[in-house]
Scaffold this active site. Structure first.
Site, PDB file in Angstrom:
ATOM      1  N   ASP A 264      -4.170  -1.197  -6.520  1.00  0.00           N
ATOM      2  CA  ASP A 264      -4.653  -1.620  -5.209  1.00  0.00           C
ATOM      3  C   ASP A 264      -6.129  -2.047  -5.252  1.00  0.00           C
ATOM      4  O   ASP A 264      -7.031  -1.221  -5.128  1.00  0.00           O
ATOM      5  CB  ASP A 264      -4.431  -0.450  -4.233  1.00  0.00           C
TER       6      ASP A 264
ATOM      7  N   SER B 146      -8.328  -1.042  -2.156  1.00  0.00           N
ATOM      8  CA  SER B 146      -8.891   0.314  -2.153  1.00  0.00           C
ATOM      9  C   SER B 146     -10.071   0.394  -3.103  1.00  0.00           C
ATOM     10  O   SER B 146     -11.102   0.999  -2.781  1.00  0.00           O
ATOM     11  CB  SER B 146      -7.840   1.340  -2.576  1.00  0.00           C
TER      12      SER B 146
ATOM     13  N   ARG C 136       0.855  -1.201   0.000  1.00  0.00           N
ATOM     14  CA  ARG C 136       0.000   0.000   0.000  1.00  0.00           C
ATOM     15  C   ARG C 136       0.881   1.239   0.000  1.00  0.00           C
ATOM     16  O   ARG C 136       0.924   2.003   0.955  1.00  0.00           O
ATOM     17  CB  ARG C 136      -0.991  -0.083   1.147  1.00  0.00           C
TER      18      ARG C 136
ATOM     19  N   TYR D 272      -1.611   3.222   8.818  1.00  0.00           N
ATOM     20  CA  TYR D 272      -2.732   2.353   9.197  1.00  0.00           C
ATOM     21  C   TYR D 272      -2.967   2.392  10.699  1.00  0.00           C
ATOM     22  O   TYR D 272      -2.099   2.796  11.462  1.00  0.00           O
ATOM     23  CB  TYR D 272      -2.452   0.908   8.751  1.00  0.00           C
TER      24      TYR D 272
ATOM     25  N   GLN E  80      -0.668   2.480  -5.813  1.00  0.00           N
ATOM     26  CA  GLN E  80      -2.075   2.859  -5.615  1.00  0.00           C
ATOM     27  C   GLN E  80      -2.978   2.446  -6.778  1.00  0.00           C
ATOM     28  O   GLN E  80      -4.096   2.005  -6.568  1.00  0.00           O
ATOM     29  CB  GLN E  80      -2.181   4.363  -5.407  1.00  0.00           C
TER      30      GLN E  80
HETATM   31  P1  NAD Z   1      -8.632  -0.448   6.858  1.00  0.00           P
HETATM   32  O1  NAD Z   1      -9.664  -1.065   5.975  1.00  0.00           O
HETATM   33  O2  NAD Z   1      -7.504  -1.291   7.342  1.00  0.00           O
HETATM   34  O3  NAD Z   1      -9.385   0.182   8.150  1.00  0.00           O
HETATM   35  C1  NAD Z   1     -10.538   0.977   8.025  1.00  0.00           C
HETATM   36  C2  NAD Z   1     -10.474   2.150   8.994  1.00  0.00           C
HETATM   37  O4  NAD Z   1     -10.734   1.705  10.326  1.00  0.00           O
HETATM   38  C3  NAD Z   1      -9.115   2.877   9.046  1.00  0.00           C
HETATM   39  O5  NAD Z   1      -9.306   4.237   8.728  1.00  0.00           O
HETATM   40  C4  NAD Z   1      -8.668   2.682  10.477  1.00  0.00           C
HETATM   41  O6  NAD Z   1      -7.919   3.777  10.970  1.00  0.00           O
HETATM   42  C5  NAD Z   1      -9.997   2.534  11.206  1.00  0.00           C
HETATM   43  N1  NAD Z   1      -9.931   1.938  12.551  1.00  0.00           N
HETATM   44  C6  NAD Z   1      -9.188   0.902  13.003  1.00  0.00           C
HETATM   45  N2  NAD Z   1      -9.429   0.698  14.323  1.00  0.00           N
HETATM   46  C7  NAD Z   1     -10.349   1.613  14.700  1.00  0.00           C
HETATM   47  C8  NAD Z   1     -11.006   1.909  15.937  1.00  0.00           C
HETATM   48  N3  NAD Z   1     -10.745   1.229  17.058  1.00  0.00           N
HETATM   49  N4  NAD Z   1     -11.899   2.917  15.945  1.00  0.00           N
HETATM   50  C9  NAD Z   1     -12.154   3.656  14.838  1.00  0.00           C
HETATM   51  N5  NAD Z   1     -11.562   3.420  13.652  1.00  0.00           N
HETATM   52  C10 NAD Z   1     -10.671   2.426  13.588  1.00  0.00           C
HETATM   53  O7  NAD Z   1      -7.992   0.840   6.213  1.00  0.00           O
HETATM   54  P2  NAD Z   1      -8.029   1.413   4.732  1.00  0.00           P
HETATM   55  O8  NAD Z   1      -9.306   2.069   4.494  1.00  0.00           O
HETATM   56  O9  NAD Z   1      -7.642   0.347   3.788  1.00  0.00           O
HETATM   57  O10 NAD Z   1      -6.856   2.497   4.754  1.00  0.00           O
HETATM   58  C11 NAD Z   1      -6.477   3.242   5.847  1.00  0.00           C
HETATM   59  C12 NAD Z   1      -5.439   4.322   5.426  1.00  0.00           C
HETATM   60  O11 NAD Z   1      -4.490   3.873   4.473  1.00  0.00           O
HETATM   61  C13 NAD Z   1      -6.086   5.525   4.764  1.00  0.00           C
HETATM   62  O12 NAD Z   1      -5.375   6.651   5.175  1.00  0.00           O
HETATM   63  C14 NAD Z   1      -5.850   5.326   3.302  1.00  0.00           C
HETATM   64  O13 NAD Z   1      -5.862   6.535   2.566  1.00  0.00           O
HETATM   65  C15 NAD Z   1      -4.488   4.700   3.321  1.00  0.00           C
HETATM   66  N6  NAD Z   1      -4.301   3.870   2.104  1.00  0.00           N
HETATM   67  C16 NAD Z   1      -3.198   4.076   1.345  1.00  0.00           C
HETATM   68  C17 NAD Z   1      -3.039   3.318   0.187  1.00  0.00           C
HETATM   69  C18 NAD Z   1      -1.847   3.512  -0.698  1.00  0.00           C
HETATM   70  O14 NAD Z   1      -1.082   4.434  -0.481  1.00  0.00           O
HETATM   71  N7  NAD Z   1      -1.666   2.648  -1.707  1.00  0.00           N
HETATM   72  C19 NAD Z   1      -3.956   2.360  -0.160  1.00  0.00           C
HETATM   73  C20 NAD Z   1      -5.070   2.181   0.660  1.00  0.00           C
HETATM   74  C21 NAD Z   1      -5.220   2.932   1.795  1.00  0.00           C
END
Ligand code: NAD
Length: 374
Positions: free
Chosen positions: A128, A131, A120, A226, A125
């Site tokens: 992915d 996402s 990630r 994360y 991106q």
């Molecule tokens: P995810 O599916 O692993 O988790 C979903 C959300 O749940 C996250 O925002 C996490 O912070 C939140 N979470 C975990 N525990 C929690 C709690 N106890 N209470 C409330 N919220 C909680 O995450 P995701 O959506 O795949 O991605 C998270 C981050 O990674 C984002 O900032 C996203 O932009 C980034 N991301 C980057 C890339 C990349 O650069 N290729 C790809 C995907 C996501």
């Protein structure tokens, strides 16, 4: 080089590549064969694939003739055995959580890539699939909730009186959560959200939702943006805050996940009992244990008029655009492993290495290598 696209299992409506993606692949010098009916549930028929330049074949032919197979769900072991010995298998096979499959692939000296392992990073991106599918999930979760709610989402001022907007609480504001928020806002709801990452706060506010702060969250820079596991005290404070907000909410959409771990339990049984009759909980973390204590995976249950939807494969319920996004992610990844119409694996590339389950009898992804040792 021949790339094969198979029909996915019965409960999967997506297809790995739609005809437009196939056309691009053929323009790179590859031949493509597609199992008859592969695109049917995503509304792409055999003729559309033929028009893109693909051959339509029976499943057994696609399996035995392809040099590379691009799919979504994991293939049964007996079908993997029928592939050419040096053929490359790609899918979203959940390799980290499927030791039987992973060990089989290694023993059989197969070359396999599992798309959920795509690192990630910014460069990755566009490849992915997690996402892309999270975008689908967030959008669909809100629509599912709106469809199940016995109330309107938007505010109305009518001759028959005023309707107040629905109140939506989104827990976890990652890719899926932000899409759920944006969709609920477009439908006119008042939206509240929270996350343990401070970075999520700005994103939530920028799309017009209100952010609920719970002090004392743990963040770890080493986790690459994360969420990490939280202390028991913090989780209890979170549960209490959710309990308070849930009583006023019409809808709760939960998306909280921690990579590689069970989802945190945030909506307690007492909270469900305190919610208004007619309200709806959509738990997107159902398959990794659920964010709500009463969630049943793949089922909708009713607790005193509060419906809890434990979603299963929601991405398959938007098969056309989900397949389109999937295919685009695939093409971007295949650019790294196809050169001049032939397979060319460069394990010096961190994306190729990180996405590879195994090659020549050896685990390639570091987490897969760790899992195999256990
Ligand atoms: P995810 O599916 O692993 O988790 C979903 C959300 O749940 C996250 O925002 C996490 O912070 C939140 N979470 C975990 N525990 C929690 C709690 N106890 N209470 C409330 N919220 C909680 O995450 P995701 O959506 O795949 O991605 C998270 C981050 O990674 C984002 O900032 C996203 O932009 C980034 N991301 C980057 C890339 C990349 O650069 N290729 C790809 C995907 C996501």
């Amino acid at each position: 080089m021949k790339v094969g696209i198979l029909k996915e299992p019965k409960d999967e409506a997506r297809v790995a590549m739609l005809p437009e993606a196939v056309k691009t692949l053929i323009s790179w010098g590859a031949e493509v064969c597609v199992e008859t009916g592969a695109g049917q549930t995503a509304y792409a028929d055999d003729d559309a694939y033929r028009s893109s330049g693909a051959e339509i074949k029976q499943r057994a032919e696609v399996l035995t003739e392809s040099d590379m197979i691009c799919g979504i769900q994991a293939l049964p072991l007996e079908e993997i055995s029928k592939m050419k010995p040096d053929a490359v298998l790609l899918g979203q096979m959940g390799a980290l959580f499927n030791p039987e499959l992973t060990k089989f692939l290694i023993e059989q000296k197969r070359t396999a890539f599992s798309m959920e392992l795509v690192p990630r990073t910014t460069r990755a991106q566009s490849m992915d699939v997690l996402s892309s599918m999270a975008t689908v999930l967030g959008y669909k979760a809100t629509l599912l909730a709106a469809n199940s709610l016995p109330r309107f989402f938007p505010m109305f001022m009518t001759a028959a009186g005023s309707i107040t907007p629905a109140r939506v609480l989104v827990i976890g504001a990652g890719v899926a959560g932000l899409q759920a928020i944006a969709t609920a806002k477009r439908l006119g709801a008042t939206v509240f959200a929270f996350d343990v990452r401070q970075a999520a706060k700005e994103e939530v506010l920028s799309i017009g939702a209100k952010f609920i702060d719970v002090a004392g969250a743990t963040e770890d820079k080493a986790a690459g943006g994360y969420a990490v596991e939280q202390s028991a005290e913090f989780i209890q404070r979170q549960k209490d805050t959710i309990h308070e907000h849930a009583q006023k909410a019409d809808i709760i959409i939960t998306t909280a996940q921690i990579p590689g771990r069970k989802a945190p339990l945030l909506v307690e049984e007492r909270t469900v009992h305190a919610m208004k009759a007619g309200s709806v909980i959509v738990d997107l973390a159902a398959s990794s244990g659920g964010n709500c204590a009463l969630t049943q995976p793949d089922q909708t249950i009713d607790i005193n008029g509060v419906r809890i939807i434990g979603v299963g494969n929601l991405a398959a319920e938007l098969p056309q655009d989900a397949s389109k996004m999937y295919g685009k992610n695939y093409l971007n990844f295949l650019k790294l492993i196809i050169k001049d119409g032939a397979i060319n694996l460069n394990f010096e590339d961190d994306i190729v290495l990180g996405t590879c389950v195994c090659h020549a009898g050896e685990a390639k992804n570091s987490r897969i290598a760790e899992m195999i040792k256990q």
